[in-house]
Design a protein around this motif. Structure first.
Motif, PDB file in Angstrom:
ATOM      1  N   VAL A   5      53.120  53.727  56.105  1.00 10.89           N
ATOM      2  CA  VAL A   5      53.168  52.677  55.082  1.00 10.89           C
ATOM      3  C   VAL A   5      51.751  52.373  54.615  1.00 10.89           C
ATOM      4  O   VAL A   5      50.821  52.368  55.408  1.00 10.89           O
ATOM      5  CB  VAL A   5      53.825  51.421  55.693  1.00 10.89           C
ATOM      6  N   VAL A   7      49.297  49.828  53.972  1.00  8.82           N
ATOM      7  CA  VAL A   7      49.179  48.406  54.300  1.00  8.82           C
ATOM      8  C   VAL A   7      48.315  47.724  53.248  1.00  8.82           C
ATOM      9  O   VAL A   7      47.327  48.288  52.785  1.00  8.82           O
ATOM     10  CB  VAL A   7      48.559  48.243  55.700  1.00  8.82           C
ATOM     11  N   TRP A  16      41.281  42.942  60.990  1.00  6.38           N
ATOM     12  CA  TRP A  16      40.028  43.349  61.609  1.00  6.38           C
ATOM     13  C   TRP A  16      39.041  42.198  61.685  1.00  6.38           C
ATOM     14  O   TRP A  16      38.262  42.099  62.633  1.00  6.38           O
ATOM     15  CB  TRP A  16      39.440  44.547  60.868  1.00  6.38           C
ATOM     16  N   ALA A  18      40.019  39.148  62.176  1.00  8.73           N
ATOM     17  CA  ALA A  18      40.507  38.372  63.310  1.00  8.73           C
ATOM     18  C   ALA A  18      40.039  38.990  64.607  1.00  8.73           C
ATOM     19  O   ALA A  18      39.661  38.282  65.550  1.00  8.73           O
ATOM     20  CB  ALA A  18      42.033  38.293  63.278  1.00  8.73           C
ATOM     21  N   LEU A  19      40.028  40.342  64.667  1.00  9.68           N
ATOM     22  CA  LEU A  19      39.548  41.012  65.876  1.00  9.68           C
ATOM     23  C   LEU A  19      38.092  40.671  66.137  1.00  9.68           C
ATOM     24  O   LEU A  19      37.693  40.303  67.245  1.00  9.68           O
ATOM     25  CB  LEU A  19      39.714  42.529  65.716  1.00  9.68           C
ATOM     26  N   GLY A  22      37.674  37.147  67.197  1.00  8.77           N
ATOM     27  CA  GLY A  22      38.133  36.969  68.565  1.00  8.77           C
ATOM     28  C   GLY A  22      37.098  37.428  69.564  1.00  8.77           C
ATOM     29  O   GLY A  22      36.836  36.759  70.568  1.00  8.77           O
ATOM     30  N   ILE A  23      36.473  38.601  69.293  1.00 10.18           N
ATOM     31  CA  ILE A  23      35.437  39.096  70.201  1.00 10.18           C
ATOM     32  C   ILE A  23      34.301  38.093  70.278  1.00 10.18           C
ATOM     33  O   ILE A  23      33.811  37.736  71.359  1.00 10.18           O
ATOM     34  CB  ILE A  23      34.924  40.470  69.731  1.00 10.18           C
ATOM     35  N   GLY A  26      35.405  34.972  72.192  1.00 11.33           N
ATOM     36  CA  GLY A  26      35.522  35.202  73.625  1.00 11.33           C
ATOM     37  C   GLY A  26      34.163  35.228  74.291  1.00 11.33           C
ATOM     38  O   GLY A  26      33.951  34.645  75.354  1.00 11.33           O
ATOM     39  N   LYS A  27      33.200  35.920  73.623  1.00 12.22           N
ATOM     40  CA  LYS A  27      31.871  36.021  74.180  1.00 12.22           C
ATOM     41  C   LYS A  27      31.222  34.647  74.284  1.00 12.22           C
ATOM     42  O   LYS A  27      30.655  34.270  75.320  1.00 12.22           O
ATOM     43  CB  LYS A  27      31.026  36.912  73.278  1.00 12.22           C
TER      44      LYS A  27
ATOM     45  N   GLU B  37      47.527  53.435  58.773  1.00 14.32           N
ATOM     46  CA  GLU B  37      47.903  52.016  58.785  1.00 14.32           C
ATOM     47  C   GLU B  37      46.917  51.136  59.510  1.00 14.32           C
ATOM     48  O   GLU B  37      46.806  49.957  59.204  1.00 14.32           O
ATOM     49  CB  GLU B  37      49.275  51.860  59.452  1.00 14.32           C
ATOM     50  N   LEU B  38      46.219  51.691  60.535  1.00 14.89           N
ATOM     51  CA  LEU B  38      45.431  50.800  61.380  1.00 14.89           C
ATOM     52  C   LEU B  38      43.941  50.864  61.093  1.00 14.89           C
ATOM     53  O   LEU B  38      43.157  50.232  61.791  1.00 14.89           O
ATOM     54  CB  LEU B  38      45.659  51.143  62.859  1.00 14.89           C
ATOM     55  N   VAL B  39      43.538  51.645  60.070  1.00 11.49           N
ATOM     56  CA  VAL B  39      42.099  51.773  59.852  1.00 11.49           C
ATOM     57  C   VAL B  39      41.541  50.477  59.307  1.00 11.49           C
ATOM     58  O   VAL B  39      42.245  49.729  58.625  1.00 11.49           O
ATOM     59  CB  VAL B  39      41.790  52.902  58.861  1.00 11.49           C
ATOM     60  N   PRO B  40      40.277  50.191  59.586  1.00  9.33           N
ATOM     61  CA  PRO B  40      39.664  49.012  58.982  1.00  9.33           C
ATOM     62  C   PRO B  40      39.545  49.204  57.479  1.00  9.33           C
ATOM     63  O   PRO B  40      39.527  50.327  57.000  1.00  9.33           O
ATOM     64  CB  PRO B  40      38.285  48.928  59.637  1.00  9.33           C
ATOM     65  N   VAL B  79      54.071  38.783  60.104  1.00 10.80           N
ATOM     66  CA  VAL B  79      52.751  39.348  59.796  1.00 10.80           C
ATOM     67  C   VAL B  79      51.651  38.419  60.281  1.00 10.80           C
ATOM     68  O   VAL B  79      50.656  38.858  60.879  1.00 10.80           O
ATOM     69  CB  VAL B  79      52.635  39.612  58.281  1.00 10.80           C
ATOM     70  N   GLU B  82      51.227  38.717  63.936  1.00 15.98           N
ATOM     71  CA  GLU B  82      50.527  39.932  64.319  1.00 15.98           C
ATOM     72  C   GLU B  82      49.023  39.765  64.154  1.00 15.98           C
ATOM     73  O   GLU B  82      48.239  40.152  65.027  1.00 15.98           O
ATOM     74  CB  GLU B  82      51.019  41.115  63.492  1.00 15.98           C
ATOM     75  N   VAL B  83      48.598  39.131  63.064  1.00 16.84           N
ATOM     76  CA  VAL B  83      47.165  38.919  62.845  1.00 16.84           C
ATOM     77  C   VAL B  83      46.605  38.020  63.935  1.00 16.84           C
ATOM     78  O   VAL B  83      45.506  38.247  64.465  1.00 16.84           O
ATOM     79  CB  VAL B  83      46.932  38.330  61.448  1.00 16.84           C
ATOM     80  N   TRP B  86      45.901  39.946  67.071  1.00 16.08           N
ATOM     81  CA  TRP B  86      44.639  40.687  67.022  1.00 16.08           C
ATOM     82  C   TRP B  86      43.481  39.776  67.450  1.00 16.08           C
ATOM     83  O   TRP B  86      42.542  40.210  68.114  1.00 16.08           O
ATOM     84  CB  TRP B  86      44.388  41.226  65.612  1.00 16.08           C
ATOM     85  N   PHE B  87      43.564  38.491  67.048  1.00 16.62           N
ATOM     86  CA  PHE B  87      42.509  37.564  67.467  1.00 16.62           C
ATOM     87  C   PHE B  87      42.464  37.447  68.989  1.00 16.62           C
ATOM     88  O   PHE B  87      41.396  37.449  69.614  1.00 16.62           O
ATOM     89  CB  PHE B  87      42.746  36.190  66.842  1.00 16.62           C
ATOM     90  N   GLY B  90      40.934  40.440  70.524  1.00 17.21           N
ATOM     91  CA  GLY B  90      39.486  40.360  70.392  1.00 17.21           C
ATOM     92  C   GLY B  90      38.888  39.435  71.427  1.00 17.21           C
ATOM     93  O   GLY B  90      37.833  39.715  72.006  1.00 17.21           O
ATOM     94  N   GLU B  91      39.591  38.321  71.692  1.00 10.11           N
ATOM     95  CA  GLU B  91      39.073  37.390  72.690  1.00 10.11           C
ATOM     96  C   GLU B  91      39.061  38.039  74.063  1.00 10.11           C
ATOM     97  O   GLU B  91      38.105  37.869  74.830  1.00 10.11           O
ATOM     98  CB  GLU B  91      39.927  36.130  72.718  1.00 10.11           C
ATOM     99  N   ILE B  93      38.659  41.183  74.672  1.00  9.57           N
ATOM    100  CA  ILE B  93      37.541  42.124  74.699  1.00  9.57           C
ATOM    101  C   ILE B  93      36.244  41.374  74.890  1.00  9.57           C
ATOM    102  O   ILE B  93      35.369  41.770  75.665  1.00  9.57           O
ATOM    103  CB  ILE B  93      37.499  42.944  73.395  1.00  9.57           C
ATOM    104  N   GLY B  94      36.115  40.213  74.210  1.00  9.54           N
ATOM    105  CA  GLY B  94      34.853  39.484  74.273  1.00  9.54           C
ATOM    106  C   GLY B  94      34.611  38.869  75.630  1.00  9.54           C
ATOM    107  O   GLY B  94      33.465  38.788  76.089  1.00  9.54           O
ATOM    108  N   LYS B  95      35.691  38.436  76.301  1.00 10.55           N
ATOM    109  CA  LYS B  95      35.446  37.761  77.572  1.00 10.55           C
ATOM    110  C   LYS B  95      35.461  38.727  78.733  1.00 10.55           C
ATOM    111  O   LYS B  95      35.196  38.337  79.852  1.00 10.55           O
ATOM    112  CB  LYS B  95      36.494  36.680  77.781  1.00 10.55           C
TER     113      LYS B  95
END
Lengths: 71, 103
Positions: A5, A7, A16, A18-19, A22-23, A26-27, B37-40, B79, B82-83, B86-87, B90-91, B93-95
């Protein structure tokens, strides 16, 4: 297999970013919580030592005071 | 005991081979979808994303909120969830951990 699909760009940027947010969050939170936890651990150590000292003294006193024929 | 361990060690290459043969087509399918679909977003897509966001805000202001069907609203909710996930990833990964902060 269904074709992949396309997107919408809004959703992709939202995911991305949000990712990354989030990182970052978290840090930052980890760095904020680390010294607080170390301080708490230090205080707990000191209190534990004081408590064990008290217990030792109490035990010694109770052993000296107990007069039982079972010794 | 030593014999059992030896037999197990002898079986490890076959197990690894079986795991690779099992996962190869599945990895290929995953890659086939993820590459699209998942690429930045590429730098060219970011203005379009900003435009999409402003469209969303304008539609809200014009009162289209009352015209969304339940199906659309449900889909948008999924949707958005889902977003949000992802947050949280990320959290994690960060912690540096999955459950809790290892302070």
């Amino acid at each position: 297999m269904a074709p992949p699909v396309a997107v919408s760009p809004l959703i992709k940027t939202a995911r991305w970013s949000a990712l990354l947010l989030g990182i970052f969050y978290g840090k930052q939170r980890f760095e904020y919580l680390k010294p607080i936890a170390e301080e708490e651990r230090r205080i707990e150590e000191a209190e534990k030592k004081a408590r064990e000292e008290q217990e030792r003294i109490y035990k010694q006193l109770s052993e000296a005071n107990s007069d039982t024929i079972l010794k | 005991m030593a014999q059992a361990v030896q037999k197990l060690v002898a079986k490890v290459p076959t197990l690894v081979g079986a795991a690779v043969t099992y996962s190869k087509p599945r990895l290929a399918t995953f890659w086939h979808y993820a590459r699209v679909e998942l690429v930045p977003p590429s730098p060219a897509e970011i203005p379009k994303a900003i435009e999409g966001a402003t469209n969303l805000v304008k539609a809200f202001q014009k009162g289209r909120l009352g015209q969304t069907t339940v199906k659309e609203a449900f889909r948008n909710g999924l949707v958005a969830t889902e977003v949000l996930m992802w947050f949280y990833i990320g959290e994690c990964i960060g912690k540096g951990g999955i459950i809790g902060y290892n302070v």
